[in-house]
Design a protein around this motif. Structure first.
Motif, PDB file in Angstrom:
ATOM      1  N   ASP A   8       0.988  -1.160   0.048  1.00 53.84           N
ATOM      2  CA  ASP A   8       0.162   0.033  -0.050  1.00 53.84           C
ATOM      3  C   ASP A   8       0.355   1.112  -0.641  1.00 53.84           C
ATOM      4  O   ASP A   8       0.302   2.539  -0.855  1.00 53.84           O
ATOM      5  N   ASP A   9       2.093   1.339   1.008  1.00 54.82           N
ATOM      6  CA  ASP A   9       3.382   2.368   0.942  1.00 54.82           C
ATOM      7  C   ASP A   9       3.485   2.827  -0.978  1.00 54.82           C
ATOM      8  O   ASP A   9       3.398   3.946  -0.803  1.00 54.82           O
ATOM      9  N   ILE A  10       4.208   1.564  -0.667  1.00 57.34           N
ATOM     10  CA  ILE A  10       4.532   1.922  -2.535  1.00 57.34           C
ATOM     11  C   ILE A  10       3.180   2.639  -3.232  1.00 57.34           C
ATOM     12  O   ILE A  10       3.284   3.542  -4.692  1.00 57.34           O
ATOM     13  N   MET A  11       2.121   1.980  -3.253  1.00 58.59           N
ATOM     14  CA  MET A  11       0.707   2.478  -4.520  1.00 58.59           C
ATOM     15  C   MET A  11       0.790   4.419  -3.978  1.00 58.59           C
ATOM     16  O   MET A  11       0.557   4.461  -5.018  1.00 58.59           O
ATOM     17  N   MET A  12       0.707   4.023  -2.770  1.00 60.65           N
ATOM     18  CA  MET A  12       0.199   6.062  -2.751  1.00 60.65           C
ATOM     19  C   MET A  12       1.644   6.749  -2.494  1.00 60.65           C
ATOM     20  O   MET A  12       1.755   7.516  -3.740  1.00 60.65           O
ATOM     21  N   GLU A  13       2.782   6.188  -3.189  1.00 59.39           N
ATOM     22  CA  GLU A  13       4.250   7.202  -3.805  1.00 59.39           C
ATOM     23  C   GLU A  13       4.028   7.044  -4.994  1.00 59.39           C
ATOM     24  O   GLU A  13       3.665   8.511  -5.699  1.00 59.39           O
ATOM     25  N   TYR A  14       3.380   6.221  -5.204  1.00 55.74           N
ATOM     26  CA  TYR A  14       3.697   5.543  -6.783  1.00 55.74           C
ATOM     27  C   TYR A  14       2.339   7.105  -7.227  1.00 55.74           C
ATOM     28  O   TYR A  14       2.478   7.815  -8.617  1.00 55.74           O
ATOM     29  N   ALA A  15       1.077   7.057  -6.805  1.00 55.30           N
ATOM     30  CA  ALA A  15      -0.180   7.746  -6.864  1.00 55.30           C
ATOM     31  C   ALA A  15       0.457   9.331  -7.126  1.00 55.30           C
ATOM     32  O   ALA A  15      -0.852  10.427  -7.224  1.00 55.30           O
ATOM     33  N   ALA A  16       0.867   9.325  -5.352  1.00 57.03           N
ATOM     34  CA  ALA A  16       1.157  10.470  -5.086  1.00 57.03           C
ATOM     35  C   ALA A  16       2.106  11.225  -5.944  1.00 57.03           C
ATOM     36  O   ALA A  16       2.743  12.467  -6.198  1.00 57.03           O
ATOM     37  N   GLY A  17       3.016  10.639  -6.773  1.00 50.70           N
ATOM     38  CA  GLY A  17       4.244  10.864  -7.562  1.00 50.70           C
ATOM     39  C   GLY A  17       5.642  11.201  -6.749  1.00 50.70           C
ATOM     40  O   GLY A  17       6.341  12.130  -7.739  1.00 50.70           O
ATOM     41  N   CYS A  18       5.978  10.590  -5.898  1.00 56.36           N
ATOM     42  CA  CYS A  18       6.968  10.661  -5.139  1.00 56.36           C
ATOM     43  C   CYS A  18       7.494   9.105  -4.942  1.00 56.36           C
ATOM     44  O   CYS A  18       9.349   9.348  -4.552  1.00 56.36           O
ATOM     45  N   ALA A  19       7.284   8.625  -5.399  1.00 53.15           N
ATOM     46  CA  ALA A  19       8.082   6.975  -6.582  1.00 53.15           C
ATOM     47  C   ALA A  19       8.759   7.539  -6.917  1.00 53.15           C
ATOM     48  O   ALA A  19       9.168   8.634  -7.644  1.00 53.15           O
ATOM     49  N   SER A  20      10.703   6.975  -7.024  1.00 50.74           N
ATOM     50  CA  SER A  20      11.718   7.677  -7.812  1.00 50.74           C
ATOM     51  C   SER A  20      10.632   6.886  -9.484  1.00 50.74           C
ATOM     52  O   SER A  20      10.535   6.072  -9.382  1.00 50.74           O
ATOM     53  N   THR A  21      11.993   7.724 -10.634  1.00 50.87           N
ATOM     54  CA  THR A  21      11.004   7.204 -11.240  1.00 50.87           C
ATOM     55  C   THR A  21      11.382   5.637 -12.188  1.00 50.87           C
ATOM     56  O   THR A  21      10.913   5.060 -12.533  1.00 50.87           O
ATOM     57  N   HIS A  22      12.651   4.685 -11.643  1.00 52.73           N
ATOM     58  CA  HIS A  22      12.780   3.498 -11.859  1.00 52.73           C
ATOM     59  C   HIS A  22      11.702   2.246 -10.775  1.00 52.73           C
ATOM     60  O   HIS A  22      10.828   1.977 -11.418  1.00 52.73           O
TER      61      HIS A  22
ATOM     62  N   LYS B 173       1.741  14.907   3.491  1.00 51.72           N
ATOM     63  CA  LYS B 173       3.545  14.748   3.534  1.00 51.72           C
ATOM     64  C   LYS B 173       3.540  14.285   2.213  1.00 51.72           C
ATOM     65  O   LYS B 173       4.590  14.822   1.662  1.00 51.72           O
ATOM     66  N   VAL B 174       2.688  12.967   2.110  1.00 56.32           N
ATOM     67  CA  VAL B 174       2.970  12.015   1.063  1.00 56.32           C
ATOM     68  C   VAL B 174       2.564  12.275  -0.504  1.00 56.32           C
ATOM     69  O   VAL B 174       3.673  12.925  -1.340  1.00 56.32           O
ATOM     70  N   TYR B 175       1.255  13.330  -0.528  1.00 55.41           N
ATOM     71  CA  TYR B 175       0.713  13.717  -1.296  1.00 55.41           C
ATOM     72  C   TYR B 175       0.956  15.346  -1.953  1.00 55.41           C
ATOM     73  O   TYR B 175       1.430  15.627  -3.127  1.00 55.41           O
ATOM     74  N   LEU B 176       1.116  16.169  -0.635  1.00 60.46           N
ATOM     75  CA  LEU B 176       1.781  17.625  -1.128  1.00 60.46           C
ATOM     76  C   LEU B 176       2.688  17.687  -1.011  1.00 60.46           C
ATOM     77  O   LEU B 176       3.448  19.181  -1.395  1.00 60.46           O
ATOM     78  N   GLU B 177       3.494  17.419  -0.045  1.00 59.47           N
ATOM     79  CA  GLU B 177       5.122  17.897  -0.218  1.00 59.47           C
ATOM     80  C   GLU B 177       6.407  16.336  -0.431  1.00 59.47           C
ATOM     81  O   GLU B 177       7.488  16.880  -0.358  1.00 59.47           O
ATOM     82  N   ASP B 178       5.803  15.686  -1.652  1.00 56.06           N
ATOM     83  CA  ASP B 178       6.562  14.725  -2.332  1.00 56.06           C
ATOM     84  C   ASP B 178       7.361  13.919  -1.464  1.00 56.06           C
ATOM     85  O   ASP B 178       9.180  13.702  -1.598  1.00 56.06           O
ATOM     86  N   LYS B 179       6.712  13.689  -0.454  1.00 56.04           N
ATOM     87  CA  LYS B 179       7.756  13.019   1.064  1.00 56.04           C
ATOM     88  C   LYS B 179       7.140  11.519   1.108  1.00 56.04           C
ATOM     89  O   LYS B 179       6.609  11.083   1.284  1.00 56.04           O
ATOM     90  N   SER B 180       7.927  10.833   0.789  1.00 56.08           N
ATOM     91  CA  SER B 180       8.000   8.719   1.061  1.00 56.08           C
ATOM     92  C   SER B 180       8.320   8.267   2.497  1.00 56.08           C
ATOM     93  O   SER B 180       8.068   9.655   3.039  1.00 56.08           O
TER      94      SER B 180
END
Lengths: 221, 217
Positions: A8-22, B173-180
Motif C-alpha cells: 500500500d505504501d508503494i502504491m500511495m507513493e506512486y499515486a502521489a508521484g513521489c516514487a523514484s522514476t525507476h 506529506k506524501v501527496y503534497l510535500e513529495d515525501k516518501s
C-alpha cells in the motif's frame, strides 16, 4: 491476474508521484497486468485530487493567464504531432519484443540485458532471464531488488511468482530464484544497490570484488 | 410511450450527473468542484476560452499552493503554466465516466510537477521513459460511470474530515510535500512502521484500497 502486488505504501507513493522514476516504471509495468491495482491507483489518485482541492488559494500574478493563452495560441498555430499511445512501457528498449534481446550470460542458465545504469553503477535497471528449470546463485542485496515477472515464472525460498507479479526483496533476504520447469523466466529487475553473492563460492567472488571494486560496498546512500 | 420514456430516462440521467447527486453541495469548495467537469468538456469540445478562464480561476491558485508545498516556490507559476497548458492540450482525453474531474486534474498537476523537476535536473534517479508513460492519466480502463466516480470522491471527501490529525498529516506529506514514507518517518522522528500503519488505517477508513485480495491457492 497477478497474485503479488506492490504494498500500500508503494502504491500511495506512486499515486502521489513521489516514487523514484525507476520504481514508478516497475509499478507501471505491474499495472499493465493487474486491473485490481489499476482500480486502487485510481482511488489513490482521487485521494490526491481531494488533497489538492482542499489546499488554500494562492494569489497569482496579474498577467499569468495572458501568458498561458499566448503559449497556447503559439502551439495552436503549429500543432505538434499527436502523441501515440504506448502499448508497452519497455518498447523503447525492446522494439522487437522479448524474443529479440541479445542476452549476456552471467551464470549457468542466467542471463542479463542492461537497460539503464546510474552514473556510479549503483542503481541498475535490467531484464533478467533464467532458462527453464535453471537456478540463479544464492545471493542477497546491498539494497533493495524490485522484480516484475514479464514472462514465465520463478520460485524462491519465499514464494512462487507468475506473470505480472511484483516482488520486492530487501538487503537481508538471501534467496536463490529458480525458473519454472517448462518456460524461460524473464523479469524486469531494478536494483538500487548491487547484489551480494552468498554461499561458499559466492563469498570468494565477493572477497575479490571488494578488493577491486571497493566503491560498491558502501551502504546505499 | 413518451410518459414511460420519461419515467425511465429521467432517473438515469440524474444518476449519471454528479452535479445533482452531491449531498454536501452547500459546502463552497465542493460546489465549485462540481463545475470543473463541464468546464473541461467545454474546453475539449469547443476550445472554449471562457470556460478555460473559469477553470484557471478555480484551479490555478490551488496548483500554485501545491507547488509551494512541494518546495518549488521559485518555480510555482512556471508549474501553474505547465499544468494549465496541459489541461488545454489534453482536455479531450478527459472522460467523466472514467475519472472525476478533481482526480484527472490532480494527475495532470502531478505529472507536470514530476516533468518540471526532471527538467530542472532535481530528480535523483533518471530514466529515458517519459513521465506520462510512467504515470498515465486515470481512465485507461472500462468506464465505471460518472456516478460511481462521484461516489468515490464524495466518500473520500467526507471521511477525510473524520481522520485523526496524525493520519491526515502523513497523507498530506506524501501527496503534497513529495515525501516518501521513509522521509516522513525521519521528519517526525517516528519508526517507519508507525508511519506505514497510520497510512494503512487511513486508507481503510477512506476505502481507498480495495480489500479483496486474490490469494494464490
Amino acid at each position: 491476474m497477478s497474485q503479488h502486488h506492490p504494498s500500500d505504501d508503494i502504491m500511495m507513493e506512486y499515486a502521489a508521484g513521489c516514487a523514484s522514476t525507476h520504481l514508478a516504471l516497475c509499478v507501471a509495468v505491474h499495472l499493465q497486468y493487474c486491473p485490481r491495482c489499476r482500480a486502487n491507483i485510481q482511488r489513490l489518485s482521487a485521494l490526491g485530487g481531494e488533497m489538492l482541492q482542499q489546499l488554500p488559494q494562492e494569489d497569482l500574478s496579474e498577467a499569468l493567464f495572458e501568458r498561458i493563452m499566448l503559449r497556447i495560441d503559439l502551439e495552436e498555430s503549429a500543432p505538434a504531432a499527436p502523441q501515440k499511445p504506448v502499448e508497452d512501457l519497455l518498447q523503447r528498449w525492446l522494439p522487437d519484443g522479448l524474443n529479440a534481446v541479445s542476452w549476456r550470460k552471467q551464470w549457468f542458465k542466467v542471463y542479463e540485458y542492461v537497460l539503464e545504469v546510474s552514473r556510479k553503477g549503483r542503481q541498475r535497471l535490467s531484464l533478467q532471464k533464467i532458462s527453464a528449470g535453471g537456478r540463479a546463485p544464492l545471493h542477497a542485496h546491498y539494497g533493495q531488488e524490485v522484480t516484475v515477472v514479464l514472462q514465465g515464472g520463478f520460485s524462491d525460498e519465499l514464494g512462487v511468482y507468475e506473470e505480472g507479479d511484483f516482488v520486492i526483496r530487501s538487503g537481508d533476504q538471501r534467496h536463490r530464484p529458480r525458473a519454472l520447469e517448462n518456460e524461460d523466466c524473464i523479469c524486469l529487475a531494478y536494483l538500487d544497490a548491487p547484489v551480494c553473492l552468498a554461499g561458499p563460492i559466492g563469498r570468494w567472488i565477493e572477497r575479490f570484488r571488494r578488493l577491486f571494486m571497493p566503491d560498491l560496498n558502501a551502504p546505499a546512500s | 410511450m413518451q410518459v414511460s420514456n420519461n419515467v425511465i430516462v429521467l432517473p438515469i440521467n440524474r444518476k449519471m450527473d454528479p452535479n445533482q447527486q452531491d449531498p454536501d453541495a452547500g459546502e463552497d469548495s465542493a460546489s465549485s468542484r462540481d463545475v470543473l467537469a463541464p468546464l473541461i468538456e467545454a474546453v475539449a469540445a469547443q476550445r472554449d476560452r471562457d470556460a478555460f478562464r473559469q477553470l484557471f480561476q478555480a484551479f490555478a491558485p490551488k496548483v500554485k499552493a501545491y507547488a509551494i508545498k512541494q518546495g518549488m516556490l521559485e518555480h510555482a507559476e512556471e508549474l501553474v503554466q505547465e499544468v494549465m497548458v496541459n489541461v488545454w492540450r489534453r482536455a479531450a482525453q478527459f472522460d467523466r465516466e472514467k475519472a472525476a474531474a478533481s482526480t484527472w486534474l490532480f494527475a495532470i498537476a502531478r505529472n507536470a510537477r514530476i516533468d518540471l523537476l526532471r527538467k530542472l535536473g532535481r530528480s535523483s534517479q533518471e530514466t529515458q521513459v517519459e513521465t506520462d508513460y510512467l504515470w498515465s492519466l486515470p481512465g485507461s480502463d472500462e468506464p465505471t460511470g460518472a456516478f460511481q466516480q462521484a461516489v468515490i470522491v464524495r466518500n473520500i471527501r467526507q471521511s477525510l474530515g473524520d481522520l485523526p490529525q496524525e493520519q491526515r498529516d502523513v497523507i498530506a506529506k506524501v501527496y503534497l510535500e513529495d515525501k516518501s514514507h521513509q522521509r516522513v518517518a525521519e521528519e517526525l522522528s517516528l519508526p517507519l512502521g508507525t508511519v506505514k500503519s497510520r497510512v494503512r488505517l487511513a486508507l481503510q477508513k477512506l476505502k481507498v484500497i480495495l480489500q479483496e485480495r486474490e490469494k494464490a491457492v
